[in-house]
Design a protein around this motif. Structure first.
Motif, PDB file in Angstrom:
ATOM      1  N   LEU A 231       6.414 -24.508  29.676  1.00  0.00           N
ATOM      2  CA  LEU A 231       7.457 -23.519  29.956  1.00  0.00           C
ATOM      3  C   LEU A 231       8.253 -23.971  31.172  1.00  0.00           C
ATOM      4  CD1 LEU A 231       5.209 -20.355  29.525  1.00  0.00           C
ATOM      5  CD2 LEU A 231       6.650 -21.454  27.804  1.00  0.00           C
ATOM      6  N   LEU A 232       9.496 -24.358  30.956  1.00  0.00           N
ATOM      7  CA  LEU A 232      10.330 -24.881  32.036  1.00  0.00           C
ATOM      8  C   LEU A 232      11.067 -23.767  32.764  1.00  0.00           C
ATOM      9  CD1 LEU A 232      11.789 -28.061  30.301  1.00  0.00           C
ATOM     10  CD2 LEU A 232       9.747 -27.836  31.727  1.00  0.00           C
ATOM     11  N   GLN A 233      11.428 -24.050  33.986  1.00  0.00           N
ATOM     12  CA  GLN A 233      12.193 -23.137  34.821  1.00  0.00           C
ATOM     13  C   GLN A 233      13.467 -23.821  35.283  1.00  0.00           C
ATOM     14  OE1 GLN A 233       7.978 -22.429  36.602  1.00  0.00           O
ATOM     15  NE2 GLN A 233       9.369 -21.180  37.832  1.00  0.00           N
ATOM     16  N   LEU A 234      14.316 -23.081  35.964  1.00  0.00           N
ATOM     17  CA  LEU A 234      15.497 -23.670  36.574  1.00  0.00           C
ATOM     18  C   LEU A 234      15.084 -24.326  37.882  1.00  0.00           C
ATOM     19  CD1 LEU A 234      18.012 -20.725  36.017  1.00  0.00           C
ATOM     20  CD2 LEU A 234      17.704 -22.768  34.610  1.00  0.00           C
ATOM     21  N   GLU A 235      15.493 -25.560  38.064  1.00  0.00           N
ATOM     22  CA  GLU A 235      15.099 -26.284  39.269  1.00  0.00           C
ATOM     23  C   GLU A 235      15.598 -25.584  40.530  1.00  0.00           C
ATOM     24  OE1 GLU A 235      15.085 -30.818  39.595  1.00  0.00           O
ATOM     25  OE2 GLU A 235      16.756 -30.270  40.913  1.00  0.00           O
ATOM     26  N   HIS A 236      16.749 -24.908  40.426  1.00  0.00           N
ATOM     27  CA  HIS A 236      17.308 -24.256  41.610  1.00  0.00           C
ATOM     28  C   HIS A 236      16.802 -22.834  41.796  1.00  0.00           C
ATOM     29  CE1 HIS A 236      20.071 -23.334  38.213  1.00  0.00           C
ATOM     30  NE2 HIS A 236      20.119 -22.144  38.771  1.00  0.00           N
ATOM     31  N   ASP A 237      15.930 -22.353  40.891  1.00  0.00           N
ATOM     32  CA  ASP A 237      15.404 -20.997  41.012  1.00  0.00           C
ATOM     33  C   ASP A 237      14.522 -20.872  42.256  1.00  0.00           C
ATOM     34  OD1 ASP A 237      12.897 -19.040  40.080  1.00  0.00           O
ATOM     35  OD2 ASP A 237      14.883 -18.301  39.561  1.00  0.00           O
ATOM     36  N   SER A 238      14.565 -19.700  42.885  1.00  0.00           N
ATOM     37  CA  SER A 238      13.832 -19.510  44.135  1.00  0.00           C
ATOM     38  C   SER A 238      12.330 -19.673  43.952  1.00  0.00           C
ATOM     39  CB  SER A 238      14.138 -18.124  44.716  1.00  0.00           C
ATOM     40  OG  SER A 238      13.749 -17.099  43.821  1.00  0.00           O
ATOM     41  N   SER A 239      11.778 -19.240  42.811  1.00  0.00           N
ATOM     42  CA  SER A 239      10.332 -19.374  42.591  1.00  0.00           C
ATOM     43  C   SER A 239       9.924 -20.832  42.543  1.00  0.00           C
ATOM     44  CB  SER A 239       9.937 -18.685  41.276  1.00  0.00           C
ATOM     45  OG  SER A 239      10.076 -17.299  41.380  1.00  0.00           O
ATOM     46  N   PHE A 240      10.763 -21.675  41.928  1.00  0.00           N
ATOM     47  CA  PHE A 240      10.458 -23.105  41.847  1.00  0.00           C
ATOM     48  C   PHE A 240      10.613 -23.766  43.219  1.00  0.00           C
ATOM     49  CE2 PHE A 240      11.259 -27.566  41.121  1.00  0.00           C
ATOM     50  CZ  PHE A 240      10.384 -27.899  40.096  1.00  0.00           C
ATOM     51  N   GLN A 241      11.679 -23.415  43.933  1.00  0.00           N
ATOM     52  CA  GLN A 241      11.952 -24.072  45.207  1.00  0.00           C
ATOM     53  C   GLN A 241      11.008 -23.631  46.320  1.00  0.00           C
ATOM     54  OE1 GLN A 241      14.104 -26.538  46.000  1.00  0.00           O
ATOM     55  NE2 GLN A 241      14.560 -26.748  43.819  1.00  0.00           N
ATOM     56  N   ALA A 242      10.685 -22.330  46.358  1.00  0.00           N
ATOM     57  CA  ALA A 242       9.940 -21.799  47.496  1.00  0.00           C
ATOM     58  C   ALA A 242       8.443 -21.664  47.253  1.00  0.00           C
ATOM     59  CB  ALA A 242      10.516 -20.423  47.884  1.00  0.00           C
ATOM     60  N   HIS A 243       8.031 -21.627  45.990  1.00  0.00           N
ATOM     61  CA  HIS A 243       6.631 -21.302  45.709  1.00  0.00           C
ATOM     62  C   HIS A 243       5.968 -22.300  44.765  1.00  0.00           C
ATOM     63  CE1 HIS A 243       7.458 -17.585  47.772  1.00  0.00           C
ATOM     64  NE2 HIS A 243       8.356 -17.218  46.877  1.00  0.00           N
ATOM     65  N   SER A 244       6.392 -23.560  44.816  1.00  0.00           N
ATOM     66  CA  SER A 244       5.769 -24.574  43.965  1.00  0.00           C
ATOM     67  C   SER A 244       5.547 -25.851  44.750  1.00  0.00           C
ATOM     68  CB  SER A 244       6.654 -24.867  42.744  1.00  0.00           C
ATOM     69  OG  SER A 244       7.587 -25.897  43.015  1.00  0.00           O
ATOM     70  N   PRO A 245       4.665 -26.735  44.262  1.00  0.00           N
ATOM     71  CA  PRO A 245       4.414 -27.998  44.967  1.00  0.00           C
ATOM     72  C   PRO A 245       5.418 -29.093  44.616  1.00  0.00           C
ATOM     73  CG  PRO A 245       2.945 -27.828  43.090  1.00  0.00           C
ATOM     74  CD  PRO A 245       3.735 -26.543  43.126  1.00  0.00           C
ATOM     75  N   PHE A 246       6.397 -28.799  43.764  1.00  0.00           N
ATOM     76  CA  PHE A 246       7.334 -29.812  43.296  1.00  0.00           C
ATOM     77  C   PHE A 246       8.696 -29.644  43.955  1.00  0.00           C
ATOM     78  CE2 PHE A 246       4.471 -28.852  39.684  1.00  0.00           C
ATOM     79  CZ  PHE A 246       3.803 -30.070  39.611  1.00  0.00           C
ATOM     80  N   PRO A 276      16.154 -20.129  29.325  1.00  0.00           N
ATOM     81  CA  PRO A 276      17.336 -19.658  28.593  1.00  0.00           C
ATOM     82  C   PRO A 276      18.657 -19.907  29.314  1.00  0.00           C
ATOM     83  CG  PRO A 276      15.595 -18.026  28.475  1.00  0.00           C
ATOM     84  CD  PRO A 276      15.128 -19.075  29.443  1.00  0.00           C
ATOM     85  N   LEU A 277      18.631 -20.011  30.650  1.00  0.00           N
ATOM     86  CA  LEU A 277      19.860 -20.233  31.411  1.00  0.00           C
ATOM     87  C   LEU A 277      20.032 -21.684  31.854  1.00  0.00           C
ATOM     88  CD1 LEU A 277      19.935 -17.007  33.636  1.00  0.00           C
ATOM     89  CD2 LEU A 277      21.355 -17.533  31.647  1.00  0.00           C
ATOM     90  N   GLU A 278      19.255 -22.592  31.302  1.00  0.00           N
ATOM     91  CA  GLU A 278      19.415 -24.010  31.633  1.00  0.00           C
ATOM     92  C   GLU A 278      20.834 -24.447  31.276  1.00  0.00           C
ATOM     93  OE1 GLU A 278      19.115 -27.175  33.302  1.00  0.00           O
ATOM     94  OE2 GLU A 278      17.126 -26.233  33.163  1.00  0.00           O
ATOM     95  N   ASP A 279      21.543 -25.047  32.254  1.00  0.00           N
ATOM     96  CA  ASP A 279      22.963 -25.331  32.054  1.00  0.00           C
ATOM     97  C   ASP A 279      23.323 -26.803  32.161  1.00  0.00           C
ATOM     98  OD1 ASP A 279      22.697 -25.738  34.782  1.00  0.00           O
ATOM     99  OD2 ASP A 279      23.724 -23.890  35.339  1.00  0.00           O
ATOM    100  N   GLY A 280      22.324 -27.678  32.286  1.00  0.00           N
ATOM    101  CA  GLY A 280      22.620 -29.099  32.298  1.00  0.00           C
ATOM    102  C   GLY A 280      22.827 -29.702  33.661  1.00  0.00           C
ATOM    103  N   ARG A 281      22.709 -28.920  34.722  1.00  0.00           N
ATOM    104  CA  ARG A 281      22.901 -29.502  36.058  1.00  0.00           C
ATOM    105  C   ARG A 281      21.794 -30.508  36.388  1.00  0.00           C
ATOM    106  NH1 ARG A 281      22.961 -24.485  39.920  1.00  0.00           N
ATOM    107  NH2 ARG A 281      23.898 -23.583  38.047  1.00  0.00           N
ATOM    108  N   VAL A 282      20.638 -30.340  35.750  1.00  0.00           N
ATOM    109  CA  VAL A 282      19.540 -31.295  35.850  1.00  0.00           C
ATOM    110  C   VAL A 282      19.324 -31.886  34.456  1.00  0.00           C
ATOM    111  CG1 VAL A 282      17.088 -31.591  36.352  1.00  0.00           C
ATOM    112  CG2 VAL A 282      18.459 -30.002  37.724  1.00  0.00           C
ATOM    113  N   PRO A 283      19.262 -33.219  34.307  1.00  0.00           N
ATOM    114  CA  PRO A 283      19.149 -33.841  32.977  1.00  0.00           C
ATOM    115  C   PRO A 283      17.730 -33.740  32.409  1.00  0.00           C
ATOM    116  CG  PRO A 283      19.140 -35.537  34.640  1.00  0.00           C
ATOM    117  CD  PRO A 283      19.372 -34.236  35.378  1.00  0.00           C
ATOM    118  N   VAL A 284      17.272 -32.508  32.162  1.00  0.00           N
ATOM    119  CA  VAL A 284      15.889 -32.291  31.759  1.00  0.00           C
ATOM    120  C   VAL A 284      15.588 -32.981  30.427  1.00  0.00           C
ATOM    121  CG1 VAL A 284      14.160 -30.556  31.180  1.00  0.00           C
ATOM    122  CG2 VAL A 284      15.805 -30.106  33.013  1.00  0.00           C
ATOM    123  N   ARG A 285      16.460 -32.801  29.443  1.00  0.00           N
ATOM    124  CA  ARG A 285      16.199 -33.383  28.124  1.00  0.00           C
ATOM    125  C   ARG A 285      16.096 -34.899  28.200  1.00  0.00           C
ATOM    126  NH1 ARG A 285      19.333 -31.213  22.815  1.00  0.00           N
ATOM    127  NH2 ARG A 285      17.824 -31.929  21.256  1.00  0.00           N
TER     128      ARG A 285
END
Length: 430
Positions: A231-246, A276-285
């Protein structure tokens, strides 16, 4: 429910979700007898606040914000502050100052049980939530005081297109009308021009991306192979940036694909489900394909754009995530789940502690009874039926959340003391 016992409640709103939700919330608080003010940091904030008399623009340099905020608290005799997300710098600093003064900090966030509910807490959310320090035993003790049934989710929800529309409109206002706010700095690294372009691009490509998603989902569901879901998240989301080891999503992808290649049986597949809001700012695919080739599992790794999760979850063997709220849907189905970041649901009773390769090889199942108690606790406290973006969802939310804000107790204490307001059974919303 006992309402705010202060002589006069004065609410100061900071930044909210895109769209008119904060404006509607402020109107209802005024109707309840409170005073309401709003600080705006850009033209997008101003566009969605329709009471000019209560609007206070902040046009200074970011480093002056703490002093300006403190002076504003004194000038307006503020008793409560209201904000959406507590990790962006202006909110984190405001919350720190407000809590030091003993003020009430009301925090809204996307629902831990999204998309059918939103989160309302006090003092902090996600990794800063009071839930992080609560045990399942604590929750079960509070539930013993309540005999309510947890509400079921609606059959359909229609917020996503409204979310994208209001996001595009907000960034257009910041891009085109921000002359009076020359010192404004967005809390994300991406320039506002690029944010706006991405929102417009997403609106235009929705039909094509929807077709791509349906084809990819059909291939997985008819493939006849066991699969694990990431289950992927938005890289710029606050939960990913502030509360993850990545630091980046690529780091997470590398860990997951390497663990899958090492531990999963050879006939198992791995499915990456984009936010659902992934917009391509990060080349995840592109990164998924590159890393799958590197680890020799290209023919067993799939990528699905956004969309609803249920169709893929129903047949998944396991799921992994950093700390996505979608983990709640995994646990609700009794599917083994491994998380890598701080999450309010990362309780030892139902989140795996196995090494990743061992998890893919043979995951242990979660304690479903413990999770059901946890879920019921959230739905009777901090999860409020409704949404921020569509008109019907906002109306549903406002029916309950204003009384919760006016209560002297936060949602968790209200359940323990028996003063929590009864929740209306959630109806289907379109």
């Amino acid at each position: 429910m006992p309402f705010n016992s202060k002589p006069e409640a004065v609410f100061l709103f900071l930044q909210g979700p895109h769209g008119p939700f904060f404006d509607r919330l402020g109107r209802m608080l005024r109707a309840a007898g409170a005073k309401v003010w709003r600080v705006g940091f850009n033209a997008g904030d101003r566009a969605f606040w329709f009471d000019a008399a209560s609007y206070v623009p902040f046009r200074g340099q970011p480093e002056t914000w703490p002093d300006v905020f403190a002076a504003l608290l004194d000038e307006k005799n503020v008793t409560d502050i209201v904000l959406y997300g507590d990790t962006r710098p202006i909110h984190a600093e405001a919350a720190r100052i407000a809590k030091a003064r003993g003020l009430t900090v009301h925090v809204f966030e996307e629902g831990y049980m999204r998309p059918y509910w939103v989160t309302y807490e006090r003092d902090g959310s996600n990794g800063n939530s009071r839930l992080m320090d609560m045990s399942i035993a604590d929750m079960q003790a509070a539930l013993a005081l309540s005999d309510m049934e947890a509400p079921l989710p609606p059959a359909h929800w229609g917020d996503m297109r409204h979310h994208v529309f209001y996001g595009a409109l907000y960034h257009f206002c910041v891009l085109a009308l921000n002359r009076a706010y020359r010192s404004f700095r967005p809390h994300r690294a991406l320039p506002v021009t690029k944010e706006f372009q991405l929102y417009v691009r997403r609106l235009l490509l929705m039909p094509l991306q929807g077709l791509d998603r349906r084809i990819a989902t059909w291939r997985i569901r008819t493939g006849g192979f066991p699969y694990h879901l990431a289950l992927l998240q938005l890289e710029h989301d606050s939960s990913f940036q502030a509360h993850s080891p990545f630091a980046t999503m690529t780091e997470f992808l590398e860990v997951i694909i390497a663990g899958f290649a090492k531990g999963a049986p050879g006939h198992h597949h791995l499915v990456f489900k984009a936010h659902p809001l992934e917009d391509g700012r990060v080349p995840v695919r592109r990164d998924v394909r590159r890393l799958a080739r590197r680890h020799g599992v290209s023919d067993r790794v799939h990528y699905v754009r956004g969309g609803k999760l249920a169709q893929l979850l129903n047949d998944a063997r396991t799921a992994v995530t950093v700390n996505s709220t979608a983990g709640q849907q995994v646990l609700w189905r009794g599917i083994p789940l491994k998380v890598f970041g701080d999450a309010v649901y990362a309780k030892p009773e139902f989140v795996s502690t196995q090494p990743l390769a061992a998890f893919f090889a043979g995951a242990t199942r979660p304690d479903n009874r413990a999770y059901k108690d946890y879920r019921r606790f959230l739905l009777e406290t901090s999860q409020v039926a409704g949404g921020f973006y569509s008109a019907r969802a906002r109306r549903q939310l406002l029916r309950h959340v204003v009384d919760m804000m006016l209560s002297p107790e936060d949602p968790y204490e209200a359940l323990k003391s028996g003063t929590a307001a009864p929740r209306q059974q959630l109806r289907a919303v379109t």
